[in-house]
Scaffold this active site. Structure first.
Site, mmCIF file in Angstrom:
data_model
loop_
_atom_site.group_PDB
_atom_site.id
_atom_site.type_symbol
_atom_site.label_atom_id
_atom_site.label_comp_id
_atom_site.label_asym_id
_atom_site.label_seq_id
_atom_site.Cartn_x
_atom_site.Cartn_y
_atom_site.Cartn_z
ATOM 1 N N HIS A 30 0.863 -1.188 0.000
ATOM 2 C CA HIS A 30 0.000 0.000 0.000
ATOM 3 C C HIS A 30 0.898 1.236 0.000
ATOM 4 O O HIS A 30 2.132 1.131 -0.080
ATOM 5 C CB HIS A 30 -0.957 -0.030 1.189
ATOM 6 C CG HIS A 30 -0.286 -0.275 2.509
ATOM 7 N ND1 HIS A 30 0.676 0.571 3.027
ATOM 8 C CD2 HIS A 30 -0.421 -1.290 3.403
ATOM 9 C CE1 HIS A 30 1.075 0.116 4.189
ATOM 10 N NE2 HIS A 30 0.448 -1.021 4.439
ATOM 11 N N GLY A 45 1.915 3.207 2.202
ATOM 12 C CA GLY A 45 2.967 3.253 3.225
ATOM 13 C C GLY A 45 4.222 2.521 2.771
ATOM 14 O O GLY A 45 5.341 3.025 2.899
ATOM 15 N N HIS A 46 4.019 1.310 2.218
ATOM 16 C CA HIS A 46 5.176 0.560 1.713
ATOM 17 C C HIS A 46 5.890 1.344 0.609
ATOM 18 O O HIS A 46 7.115 1.388 0.543
ATOM 19 C CB HIS A 46 4.737 -0.779 1.109
ATOM 20 C CG HIS A 46 4.178 -1.752 2.091
ATOM 21 N ND1 HIS A 46 2.867 -2.147 2.060
ATOM 22 C CD2 HIS A 46 4.752 -2.431 3.107
ATOM 23 C CE1 HIS A 46 2.648 -3.023 3.021
ATOM 24 N NE2 HIS A 46 3.777 -3.222 3.680
ATOM 25 N N GLU A 53 8.021 3.769 10.865
ATOM 26 C CA GLU A 53 7.968 4.103 12.295
ATOM 27 C C GLU A 53 6.654 3.679 12.922
ATOM 28 O O GLU A 53 6.548 3.576 14.134
ATOM 29 C CB GLU A 53 8.139 5.618 12.474
ATOM 30 C CG GLU A 53 9.565 6.075 12.328
ATOM 31 C CD GLU A 53 9.717 7.574 12.553
ATOM 32 O OE1 GLU A 53 8.704 8.297 12.531
ATOM 33 O OE2 GLU A 53 10.862 8.006 12.727
#
Ligand code: PAF
Length: 180
Positions: A34, A36-37, A148
């Site tokens: 997604h 984020g990746h 994070e």
């Protein structure tokens, strides 16, 4: 972009990067990528000339009660997304390649692996620490980028790298504004 599923090809490809004087950045994932990746992959590119993304749904970090078979998988979609970002290598070992029959070594972390998810999911961080250590060793990456958002996982991985003197730098990246 090269999709690699066996050790011989991985070694040849990473050696070629080193011969070309390229630093290598690793983004470990379990696929179903997604935003984020993808932000981690973009961040990886800022730290190295070559980027390797691993896609491996790691059975060792699932509890017996968790349904590994139902973990989302989208190989074609993942490869399309990684290709569009200019990823150099995609490391996609199968379970038998990662954990051949007879494999008997795992990485046990105390300290940051205790409490929170470590309590809720006993053995989970053993699986994460073990597979990340193997991915670092397999790729020989100079840096690895972790979100994070998975704060405890990040602390566990940093602890392993420090305690085992692994020659890799962990780069935390904030993806909180995105989905992941
Ligand atoms: O965060 C994840 O997706 C996984 O825990 C990782 C770091 C890829 C190890 O399997």
């Amino acid at each position: 972009m090269r999709v690699i599923r066996d050790f011989a090809a991985l070694r040849a490809a990473t050696a070629a990067c080193r011969m070309a004087g390229q630093r290598l950045a690793l983004v470990p994932t379990m696929g179903a990528l997604h935003e984020g990746h993808l932000a981690l992959v973009t961040e990886a590119r800022r730290h190295a000339e070559a980027v390797v993304v691993s896609i491996f749904v790691n059975p060792l970090q699932f509890l017996p009660t968790e349904d590994l078979a139902r973990y989302p998988r989208d190989e074609d979609g993942d490869l399309r997304k990684l290709e569009s970002l200019g990823t150099d290598l995609v490391w996609m070992p199968d379970v038998a390649t990662m954990y051949p029959p007879g494999a008997a070594t795992t990485i046990e972390v105390t300290g940051p692996a205790q409490g929170f998810e470590g309590t809720a999911r006993p053995g989970h961080f053993r699986g994460v620490a073990t597979v990340c250590t193997k991915l670092f060793s397999q790729t020989g990456a100079d840096v690895a980028v972790f979100g994070e958002k998975d704060w405890q996982q990040l602390q566990v991985v940093k602890r392993v790298v420090a305690d085992l003197d692994l020659p890799i730098r962990i780069i935390p990246h904030d993806t909180s504004a995105l989905n992941g």
